[in-house]
Design a protein around this motif. Structure first.
Motif, PDB file in Angstrom:
ATOM      1  N   THR A  52      57.031 -29.213 -73.781  1.00 16.58           N
ATOM      2  CA  THR A  52      58.312 -29.773 -74.242  1.00 16.58           C
ATOM      3  C   THR A  52      59.312 -29.303 -73.069  1.00 16.58           C
ATOM      4  O   THR A  52      60.366 -30.158 -72.881  1.00 16.58           O
ATOM      5  N   LEU A  53      59.034 -28.182 -72.529  1.00 13.81           N
ATOM      6  CA  LEU A  53      60.135 -27.792 -71.487  1.00 13.81           C
ATOM      7  C   LEU A  53      60.295 -28.736 -70.369  1.00 13.81           C
ATOM      8  O   LEU A  53      61.358 -29.324 -69.816  1.00 13.81           O
ATOM      9  N   VAL A  56      61.929 -31.850 -71.721  1.00  9.05           N
ATOM     10  CA  VAL A  56      63.282 -31.466 -71.802  1.00  9.05           C
ATOM     11  C   VAL A  56      64.134 -31.746 -70.441  1.00  9.05           C
ATOM     12  O   VAL A  56      65.264 -32.395 -70.196  1.00  9.05           O
ATOM     13  N   ILE A 231      66.202 -36.428 -75.106  1.00  7.88           N
ATOM     14  CA  ILE A 231      65.543 -35.212 -75.275  1.00  7.88           C
ATOM     15  C   ILE A 231      65.882 -34.265 -76.335  1.00  7.88           C
ATOM     16  O   ILE A 231      65.070 -33.702 -76.770  1.00  7.88           O
ATOM     17  N   ILE A 232      67.010 -34.249 -76.694  1.00  4.03           N
ATOM     18  CA  ILE A 232      67.455 -33.590 -77.729  1.00  4.03           C
ATOM     19  C   ILE A 232      66.931 -33.966 -78.910  1.00  4.03           C
ATOM     20  O   ILE A 232      66.284 -33.330 -79.922  1.00  4.03           O
ATOM     21  N   ASN A 235      62.801 -33.496 -78.741  1.00  6.30           N
ATOM     22  CA  ASN A 235      62.129 -32.411 -78.470  1.00  6.30           C
ATOM     23  C   ASN A 235      62.647 -31.083 -78.971  1.00  6.30           C
ATOM     24  O   ASN A 235      62.124 -29.940 -78.981  1.00  6.30           O
ATOM     25  N   SER A 236      64.060 -31.286 -79.503  1.00  6.04           N
ATOM     26  CA  SER A 236      64.784 -30.084 -79.798  1.00  6.04           C
ATOM     27  C   SER A 236      63.978 -29.525 -81.314  1.00  6.04           C
ATOM     28  O   SER A 236      64.058 -28.044 -81.351  1.00  6.04           O
ATOM     29  N   LEU A 239      61.413 -27.107 -80.050  1.00  7.02           N
ATOM     30  CA  LEU A 239      62.007 -25.776 -79.523  1.00  7.02           C
ATOM     31  C   LEU A 239      62.537 -25.123 -80.658  1.00  7.02           C
ATOM     32  O   LEU A 239      62.409 -23.731 -80.849  1.00  7.02           O
TER      33      LEU A 239
END
Length: 425
Positions: A52-53, A56, A231-232, A235-236, A239
């Motif tokens: 995920t990073l 991001v 990305i937000i 994938n947020s 996270l």
């Protein structure tokens, strides 16, 4: 052998790339599925965090790739050489900067995401510059429609990560997160192999004019803004779940996200073909709307099929992909797939308008992306609520993109009518 060669000659470069992209997405999917099965929900949470990073950080990598794609179509000759070398310099600078920041704050990142070691962030930071340089390579191939080379860089990255990670997990006595970080870094080295950076001249004699640089920076800024909102949105949730829930629940949610995002991974293959096609048609004065409608119908049909399948047999899908230990999340599978499908379709609209230098959809995505973060931050009593607020946010986003599309078409039609009336007068 002769028959195989005849078949390959009939396959267009675009079709060959699509075949390759399906294989790459399948390989990346297999990579995540195997990690989930081998590691179990708890350890899989750290593995999913690293992936995920990477996604991001890809908002910068994709910015370099899409900017290079656009101007590879627009520029030629010495201007193209100057632009290409400028992009390599930018990629190296930002890659080193972000890599150093990740390494410096590795301990803080360990505390935020509750990982077993800070070393995984150090290894990840060392690999970041390679990823950005690889992104410029891919943009060059994509814009020039050299789909064979573009496919090759994705293939070498995927296969090296898949093979090296699981060989290392089997042979090396290291914590799994460290092995996965090493595998990601080494895969970027292999991703550079099809072309490397030998075509880059960091101290070129050719330079862009101030006007050209301004045009490039405007596109980079707006594209980075849109990629960040993507990305937000995409994938947020992982996270935030990793932060708010324990490793077991975070691992369950990561498996849910991976299955539900099949449609997004497939939609991305179409986006890779959409952008250069739309830009070229606009440059040639040809209509671009039929291209958009074709891709929306394709992604819409695919999305509906996946959501229906997830609603009819969630237990079967989860058991086959991850195993019975992940079954507690089965009731949310079709709902997460629905949220991802809504985002995938709205994404087609956004990239279409981005190709045409219309940036209101970027703002719309930014607003909805931030709203999703706020909604999850305030409403996360359980995993079901996290999924429900995403469905709400994505419904609003798709509705807004469709409204802008019709408003944009109405404005264009009015301008054409005015132009016709002016000519007649």
């Amino acid at each position: 052998m002769t028959s195989v060669k005849l078949v390959l000659k009939k396959v267009s470069p675009q079709q060959m790339f699509m075949i390759s992209a399906i294989l790459v997405n399948g390989g990346n999917y297999l990579y995540n599925l195997l990690l989930g099965r081998i590691l179990g929900p708890g350890a899989f949470a750290d593995a999913a965090l690293l992936v995920t990073l990477l996604l991001v950080l890809s908002f910068i990598g994709m910015t370099f790739q899409l900017a290079t794609t656009k101007f590879a179509v627009v520029y030629s000759g010495d201007v193209w050489i100057a632009f290409k070398n400028t992009m390599y310099r930018y990629a190296a600078f930002f890659g080193i900067t972000f890599g150093v920041l990740i390494i410096l704050f590795s301990s803080q990142l360990q505390d935020i995401f509750q990982t077993r070691s800070s070393l995984i962030f150090v290894l990840f930071g060392l690999a970041v510059p390679l990823y950005f340089l690889m992104s410029v390579n891919r943009g060059r191939f994509q814009g020039r429609q050299e789909f064979g080379k573009l496919a090759a860089t994705y293939q070498t990255e995927m296969w090296s990560r898949l093979l090296l990670t699981f060989i290392a997990l089997w042979l090396l006595p290291f914590e799994s997160g460290i092995v996965i970080a090493l595998g990601i870094g080494l895969s970027f080295c292999f991703g550079l192999f099809p072309s490397g950076i030998k075509m880059a001249n960091f101290r070129s004699n050719f330079h862009l004019t101030s006007t050209q640089l301004r045009e490039v920076w405007v596109f980079i800024g707006l594209t980075a803004g849109y990629e960040l909102t993507q990305i937000i949105i995409n994938n947020s949730d992982i996270l935030l779940v990793k932060h708010y829930f324990d490793n077991y629940k975070a691992g369950l949610y990561s498996s849910l996200a991976l299955i539900g995002r099949v449609v997004y991974f497939v939609a991305w293959m179409f986006v890779m073909l959409l952008m250069p096609t739309v830009i070229q048609k606009q440059k040639d004065g040809e209509p671009t709307k039929p291209v958009l409608l074709r891709y929306v119908l394709l992604i819409g049909a695919l999305s509906a099929t996946i959501v229906i399948a997830c609603s009819l047999m969630p237990e079967f899908i989860i058991t086959v992909m991850f195993g019975e230990s992940y079954l507690p999340i089965s009731g949310l599978l079709w709902k997460y797939a629905l949220a991802t499908s809504l985002f995938a379709v709205s994404n087609i609209f956004a990239y279409y308008f981005l190709s045409l230098n219309q940036y209101i959809p970027v703002i719309l995505s930014g607003v909805l992306g931030l709203s999703q973060v706020f909604l999850i931050t305030f409403f996360h009593s359980d995993l079901a609520m996290v999924v429900h607020v995403q469905i709400l946010a994505m419904l609003i986003l798709l509705f807004a993109q469709i409204l802008f599309f019709f408003a944009s078409n109405k404005t264009s039609a009015s301008r054409r009518d005015n132009d016709i009336n002016t000519k007649e007068v």
